[in-house]
Design a protein around this motif. Structure first.
Motif, PDB file in Angstrom:
ATOM      1  N   ALA A  21       0.834  -1.199   0.000  1.00 56.74           N
ATOM      2  CA  ALA A  21       0.000   0.000   0.000  1.00 56.74           C
ATOM      3  C   ALA A  21       0.870   1.251   0.000  1.00 56.74           C
ATOM      4  O   ALA A  21       0.561   2.237  -0.687  1.00 56.74           O
ATOM      5  CB  ALA A  21      -0.918  -0.010   1.221  1.00 56.74           C
ATOM      6  N   LEU A  25       0.754   4.116  -3.353  1.00 55.96           N
ATOM      7  CA  LEU A  25       0.130   5.434  -3.261  1.00 55.96           C
ATOM      8  C   LEU A  25       1.199   6.489  -2.999  1.00 55.96           C
ATOM      9  O   LEU A  25       2.143   6.234  -2.236  1.00 55.96           O
ATOM     10  CB  LEU A  25      -0.903   5.462  -2.129  1.00 55.96           C
ATOM     11  N   ASN A  39      -0.241   7.312   3.678  1.00 57.81           N
ATOM     12  CA  ASN A  39      -0.615   6.610   2.456  1.00 57.81           C
ATOM     13  C   ASN A  39      -0.760   5.109   2.672  1.00 57.81           C
ATOM     14  O   ASN A  39      -1.668   4.470   2.138  1.00 57.81           O
ATOM     15  CB  ASN A  39       0.385   6.895   1.334  1.00 57.81           C
ATOM     16  N   GLY A  43      -4.255   3.026   2.204  1.00 59.92           N
ATOM     17  CA  GLY A  43      -4.289   1.905   1.262  1.00 59.92           C
ATOM     18  C   GLY A  43      -4.608   0.587   1.947  1.00 59.92           C
ATOM     19  O   GLY A  43      -5.389  -0.216   1.441  1.00 59.92           O
TER      20      GLY A  43
END
Length: 321
Positions: A21, A25, A39, A43
């Motif tokens: 994740a 991102l 982020n 995610g």
């Protein structure tokens, strides 16, 4: 996968999926009001919400690695020794992910001297023995060995949203071996990301062929002098080291009993559903979209609604005084 009347157990490799994740991102677009990057938190939470909505598990747990070594590094000090340092923007997000899991009432499990894979394997075995359908979500190929008729691996192909389903047939189609033989294949080929040495010149196809002919790593080592070709000679040269230490095999094979864990230690969920309610992460001073578990049969499940903490903030349009 056989249909189970005893529920579905969802097991997630916490750091493995959080890392994906994080890299999926842009870190510069997600932060708390105090500047902490989020982020990976966003995610990971979005991925978990999707899994819960699509698979409706009755039991859920997320396993984490702990800092420091494990019994594998005691056996092979160079294990994972070539990995890059953890990005500084990622480290403060792990406690936040644990806070989100706490708000969701999803157990976060860990154990000193063991990896998350070992915990996933233990719970997967217990779930299988209890007659449950088990879904393992991990980006670590070592978890392929857990796959059987009731245990399916969801392996991320890109980011955390595109997950490939590994069933026994899918494993055999891709690797040419049964799931339980994957540790032997990994030991022969080696694993660059874990700094595990393999047999020089041996790739996945050759390893799968040898395993099919000799039945497994032990049979290959016992017949190393009879294996033809350059790869066979390389295997003969390294067979004494492999037989004496078993390092690669030990590190690629998951331990299935690191604790006396029981399935009952994971709270059962009855038709898990998200309801919107802001849960405050105390340490980060940020509102997360959250989640109380309530049975809501027949009602659609909304996606988590991101708050201002995980959206890029627009620059102020006020003119300076």
């Amino acid at each position: 996968m056989s249909e189970s009347t005893k529920g579905t157990l969802l097991l997630v490799d916490g750091l493995s999926m959080a890392f994906r994740a994080f890299f999926g991102l842009p870190v510069e677009n997600f932060a708390t009001s105090t500047g902490v990057p989020t982020n990976a938190v966003y995610g990971f939470t979005t991925m978990l919400a999707t899994l819960l909505r699509e698979h409706e598990p009755t039991h859920v747990a997320v396993a984490f690695d702990l800092p420091g070594g494990t019994f594998r590094t005691e056996r092979l000090p160079s294990y994972k020794g070539t990995r890059d340092a953890t990005p500084p923007e990622f480290e403060p997000q792990v406690p936040l992910i644990r806070e989100v899991l706490g708000a969701l009432r999803v157990p976060a499990v860990d154990k000193p001297n063991y990896e998350a894979d070992d915990l996933l394997a233990t719970y997967a075995r217990l779930g299988h023995e209890a007659g449950m359908r088990v879904l393992v979500v991990s980006g670590d190929r070592d978890t392929i060995q857990l796959v059987n008729g009731d245990v399916t691996l969801l392996y991320p192909r890109k980011g955390v949203s595109d997950l490939v389903r590994f069933t026994p047939d899918a494993v055999r189609e891709k690797y040419g071996v049964d799931p339980g033989q994957y540790p032997d294949l990994a030991a022969l080929v080696g694993e660059t990301s874990d700094n595990l040495p393999g047999v020089p010149g041996v790739g996945p196809k050759t390893a799968a062929k040898w395993i099919g002919v000799y039945g497994g790593l032990e049979g290959i080592l016992n017949s190393a002098d009879d294996v033809p070709g350059k790869a066979g000679r390389a295997c003969a040269r390294t067979s004494s080291r492999c037989a004496s230490t078993g390092s690669s095999t030990t590190c690629s094979r998951i331990s299935r009993s690191p604790s006396r864990s029981r399935i009952s230690s994971i709270p059962a969920r009855t038709r898990p559903r998200f309801t919107r309610s802001a849960t405050r992460c105390s340490s980060a001073r940020c509102a997360t979209s959250s989640c109380r578990w309530r049975p809501m049969p027949g009602r659609p499940v909304p996606r988590p609604h991101p708050r201002s903490w995980c959206r890029p903030r627009a620059p102020s349009r006020r003119s300076p005084r």
